[in-house]
Design an enzyme around this catalytic site. Structure first.
Site, PDB file in Angstrom:
ATOM      1  N   ASN A 160       2.512 -23.204 -16.015  1.00  0.00           N
ATOM      2  CA  ASN A 160       3.456 -22.484 -16.865  1.00  0.00           C
ATOM      3  C   ASN A 160       4.849 -23.045 -16.609  1.00  0.00           C
ATOM      4  O   ASN A 160       5.558 -22.615 -15.701  1.00  0.00           O
ATOM      5  CB  ASN A 160       3.401 -20.987 -16.565  1.00  0.00           C
ATOM      6  CG  ASN A 160       2.101 -20.361 -17.011  1.00  0.00           C
ATOM      7  OD1 ASN A 160       1.889 -20.124 -18.200  1.00  0.00           O
ATOM      8  ND2 ASN A 160       1.209 -20.106 -16.053  1.00  0.00           N
ATOM      9  N   GLU A 161       5.213 -24.042 -17.395  1.00  0.00           N
ATOM     10  CA  GLU A 161       6.483 -24.732 -17.228  1.00  0.00           C
ATOM     11  C   GLU A 161       7.645 -23.847 -17.691  1.00  0.00           C
ATOM     12  O   GLU A 161       7.427 -22.811 -18.329  1.00  0.00           O
ATOM     13  CB  GLU A 161       6.471 -26.035 -18.033  1.00  0.00           C
ATOM     14  CG  GLU A 161       5.361 -27.003 -17.649  1.00  0.00           C
ATOM     15  CD  GLU A 161       5.616 -27.726 -16.337  1.00  0.00           C
ATOM     16  OE1 GLU A 161       6.438 -27.254 -15.540  1.00  0.00           O
ATOM     17  OE2 GLU A 161       4.969 -28.763 -16.108  1.00  0.00           O
ATOM     18  N   PRO A 162       8.892 -24.219 -17.364  1.00  0.00           N
ATOM     19  CA  PRO A 162      10.039 -23.468 -17.873  1.00  0.00           C
ATOM     20  C   PRO A 162       9.930 -23.237 -19.374  1.00  0.00           C
ATOM     21  O   PRO A 162       9.589 -24.149 -20.135  1.00  0.00           O
ATOM     22  CB  PRO A 162      11.218 -24.381 -17.516  1.00  0.00           C
ATOM     23  CG  PRO A 162      10.771 -25.077 -16.273  1.00  0.00           C
ATOM     24  CD  PRO A 162       9.298 -25.320 -16.470  1.00  0.00           C
ATOM     25  N   SER A 164       8.002 -20.579 -20.308  1.00  0.00           N
ATOM     26  CA  SER A 164       6.840 -19.687 -20.355  1.00  0.00           C
ATOM     27  C   SER A 164       7.268 -18.262 -20.034  1.00  0.00           C
ATOM     28  O   SER A 164       7.954 -18.025 -19.035  1.00  0.00           O
ATOM     29  CB  SER A 164       5.772 -20.139 -19.355  1.00  0.00           C
ATOM     30  OG  SER A 164       5.353 -21.461 -19.618  1.00  0.00           O
ATOM     31  N   THR A 179       7.268 -32.355 -13.406  1.00  0.00           N
ATOM     32  CA  THR A 179       5.904 -32.078 -12.956  1.00  0.00           C
ATOM     33  C   THR A 179       5.069 -33.352 -12.984  1.00  0.00           C
ATOM     34  O   THR A 179       4.315 -33.658 -12.056  1.00  0.00           O
ATOM     35  CB  THR A 179       5.257 -31.008 -13.842  1.00  0.00           C
ATOM     36  OG1 THR A 179       6.021 -29.796 -13.755  1.00  0.00           O
ATOM     37  CG2 THR A 179       3.825 -30.726 -13.415  1.00  0.00           C
TER      38      THR A 179
END
Length: 634
Positions: A160-162, A164, A179
């Site tokens: 869940n990247e920035p 999310s 990432t």
């Protein structure tokens, strides 16, 4: 702050438990899992666990394996993994299914049909349905009893990247560039890292009845503090865990170091004003006030929650002078000690001279990146310098660089009619072709990659005035027989280090790895050093040996942490940059994960210049650049 929590945790919205080591934290979490599994087994009921991958939970899984071997049964346990790279089959060496088999499932009595990992090969038009089915399977199993999490440097949990939010569910996501950069070594190059993954959503994670987030090493310190203390934000997805009623962060001291209670304890409660804490606070105050040390006033102290420091230690005038002098005394142009000089206020002793100086580099480039200027000084000042590369670094060599070397060996061998060289090169070329883009390197391929990095290290050493005969290549077995995130120290590693130490009998050792992720190459190398030093406890040379820590590529000690600061002239900085540049296979690497600058030589230059500017801002002499070191006292 939770009700009943001590005042020093007042800024922490999530319960955060700090442990001296990752192993102790993992024991706590393993106890919670053991208690629940044992209770459910006795009742004939299943336990549902949410599991994570990466280096962070490896020690937890090793502890669970040990407990299974001691009698804890996992036959009633059902697991659901957080995520999987999209496009990878379960037998791919870097797939998370393969990781879980290697690190846990193959070593416990869990039923294969009870282990679930998202389908990384679902067709694009079937991904949504596959993700919905994954959620349905979790609900059918009764929901997650315990969810294990790690955290990425972007604040991601799962993938869940920035961006999310807490409403997100299991889905296909695009991976953040940082990432992908962090995974580059696992995939032998960032260009090989998948661009997409399937992950449980933040909302899916929040559905778990209990959550444990694990974090090790200083690289996670900033994002841990932001997740625990800052308001929830989509820019830090882990911060949404603040809304969970039963979430605990279990972190080691390095990962906790940016929490207010450790970083600025005077802001949240009474402080024991030791000399170390006083120096830290006064330097912080100067930086916060944007003033040189000697210009701080009583008002600056009282307006920044440090009135009790004045009460205990005296006036601002006295404090300022003391800390100014302490900071000034860290500066030296003689990292091996200056002969025939009063060393009362110098960081390193003047005798013996010359010193036997041993520089330990966990991988080639660590030494020149972090202390290339000091290497140049030690060589020029005629110390008996030995640089030992503990691992070959062959896992970080891109295949494209190997192919270029193979072509060179073949052409040269054919011209010299060297059949053996040509045969070896063609054999390695065939192995390279056979493994493809994502396969594992053969032993021959890894050996050739190691030789390439040895050549780069020798070229770098010559530029710094170091005779290549002063270099040692230990090729420690834990690295040569392992893979990233899966290394384990052996007796042979320690024996090699003990042999080196007793041969060199150093007066000073320069090393890195302290405070790093426990499964990283620098941390494991430092652990080997510590075990070896304990094995050498009775040696006479050890009584007179000082250990100096350099921080690691891409980062530097903070000013208050430095016990020795070595200024570099413009020429010395130029030598260092040219030395870094010789490591051709690493030119596209970004040691600090910087989005601003992926060129390691520019990153090193900027870091050293920033340190010099920080000293200058405190009112000390202005230098071109500075390399910093912290003395290690075990």
């Amino acid at each position: 702050m939770k009700n009943g929590a001590p005042s020093y945790t007042q800024r922490e919205v999530i319960t955060t438990q700090i442990y001296p080591s990752a192993d102790q934290a993992c024991t706590y979490v393993a106890d919670a899992i053991t208690d629940l599994v044992s209770e459910r087994n006795a009742a004939g009921q299943p336990t549902v666990l949410g599991l994570a991958t990466g280096s962070t939970p490896v020690r937890l899984y090793r502890e669970l394996i040990r407990r299974c071997q001691a009698g804890l049964s996992f036959q009633r346990v059902i697991t659901f993994n957080l995520d999987e790279y999209y496009g990878l089959s379960g037998d791919h060496p870097e797939s998370y299914r393969r990781f879980m088999q290697d690190q846990l499932f193959d070593h416990i009595d869990i039923l294969p049909e009870n282990t679930h990992v998202p389908d990384g090969l679902a067709a694009k038009d079937e991904v949504f349905e596959s993700c919905s089915d994954y959620e349905a399977a979790m609900r059918e199993a009764g929901g997650l009893d315990i969810q294990i999490l790690g955290i990425g440097r972007t604040g991601h949990i799962g993938f869940n990247e920035p961006g999310s939010g807490p409403e997100s569910r299991t889905r296909l996501v695009t991976l953040d560039s940082l990432t992908r950069r962090d995974a580059a070594r696992d995939f032998l190059g960032e260009e090989n890292v998948p661009r997409h993954a399937i992950t449980m959503g933040v909302g899916t994670i929040l559905d778990a009845r209990q959550i444990f987030l694990l974090a090790w090493g200083e690289a996670k310190a900033r994002v841990i503090a932001e997740s625990v203390e800052a308001p929830p934000s989509e820019s830090i997805p882990a911060s949404f865990l603040q809304g969970h009623p039963n979430c605990v962060f279990c972190v080691d001291e390095a990962a906790a170091s940016h929490l207010t209670r450790l970083r600025y304890p005077w802001l949240v409660g009474p402080v024991d004003w030791t000399e170390t804490m006083t120096r830290k606070a006064v330097v912080w105050l100067a930086q916060k006030s944007n003033k040189p040390l000697l210009r701080l006033t009583d008002e600056d102290y009282t307006e920044n929650a440090m009135a009790d420091l004045l009460t205990e230690k005296g006036s601002a005038y006295d404090l300022n002078i003391r800390i100014f002098n302490t900071t000034q005394h860290t500066i030296t142009g003689w990292p091996g000690g200056k002969p025939d000089a009063d060393d009362s206020y110098r960081p390193e002793r003047r005798i013996p001279f010359p010193k036997r100086s041993l520089v330990l580099s966990s991988e080639p480039t660590d030494d020149v990146f972090c202390m290339g200027g000091v290497l140049h000084r030690l060589a020029n000042q005629k110390h008996q310098l030995t640089v030992a590369y503990l691992t070959s670094g062959n896992l970080a060599v891109p295949d494209t660089d190997v192919r270029r070397s193979i072509e060179l060996i073949i052409e040269l061998g054919e011209r010299l009619d060297d059949v053996a060289e040509v045969h070896f090169a063609r054999k390695v070329e065939q192995q390279l072709d056979a493994k493809g883009q994502f396969g594992e390197d053969s032993s021959d391929l890894r050996r050739l990659k190691g030789l390439i990095r040895r050549g780069e290290a020798r070229s770098s050493a010559r530029l710094l005035g170091i005779d290549p005969a002063q270099l040692r290549f230990l090729d420690l077995p834990f690295y040569e027989t392992g893979r990233y995130r899966r290394f384990q120290i052996t007796k042979a590693d320690v024996a090699a280090m003990v042999t080196l130490l007793n041969e060199i009998r150093p007066h000073q050792i320069f090393a890195t790895g302290h405070g790093h992720d426990p499964l990283s190459v620098p941390a494991l190398s430092f652990e080997v050093l510590q075990i070896a030093l304990r094995a050498c406890a009775g040696a006479d040379w050890l009584k007179d040996c000082w250990i100096w820590l350099y921080r690691g590529p891409g980062v530097e000690w903070e000013i208050h942490e430095m016990d020795m600061a070595v200024p570099l002239s413009p020429d010395e900085l130029d030598f260092k940059i040219k030395g870094i540049y010789q490591h051709q296979t690493q030119r596209s690497q970004s040691p600090g994960g910087s989005k601003q600058d992926a060129n390691s030589w520019n990153l090193a230059s900027a870091l050293n210049r920033a340190t010099a500017q920080a000293y200058d801002a405190l009112g000390l002499a202005e230098y071109e650049a500075i390399e910093g070191f912290k003395r290690f006292r075990s």
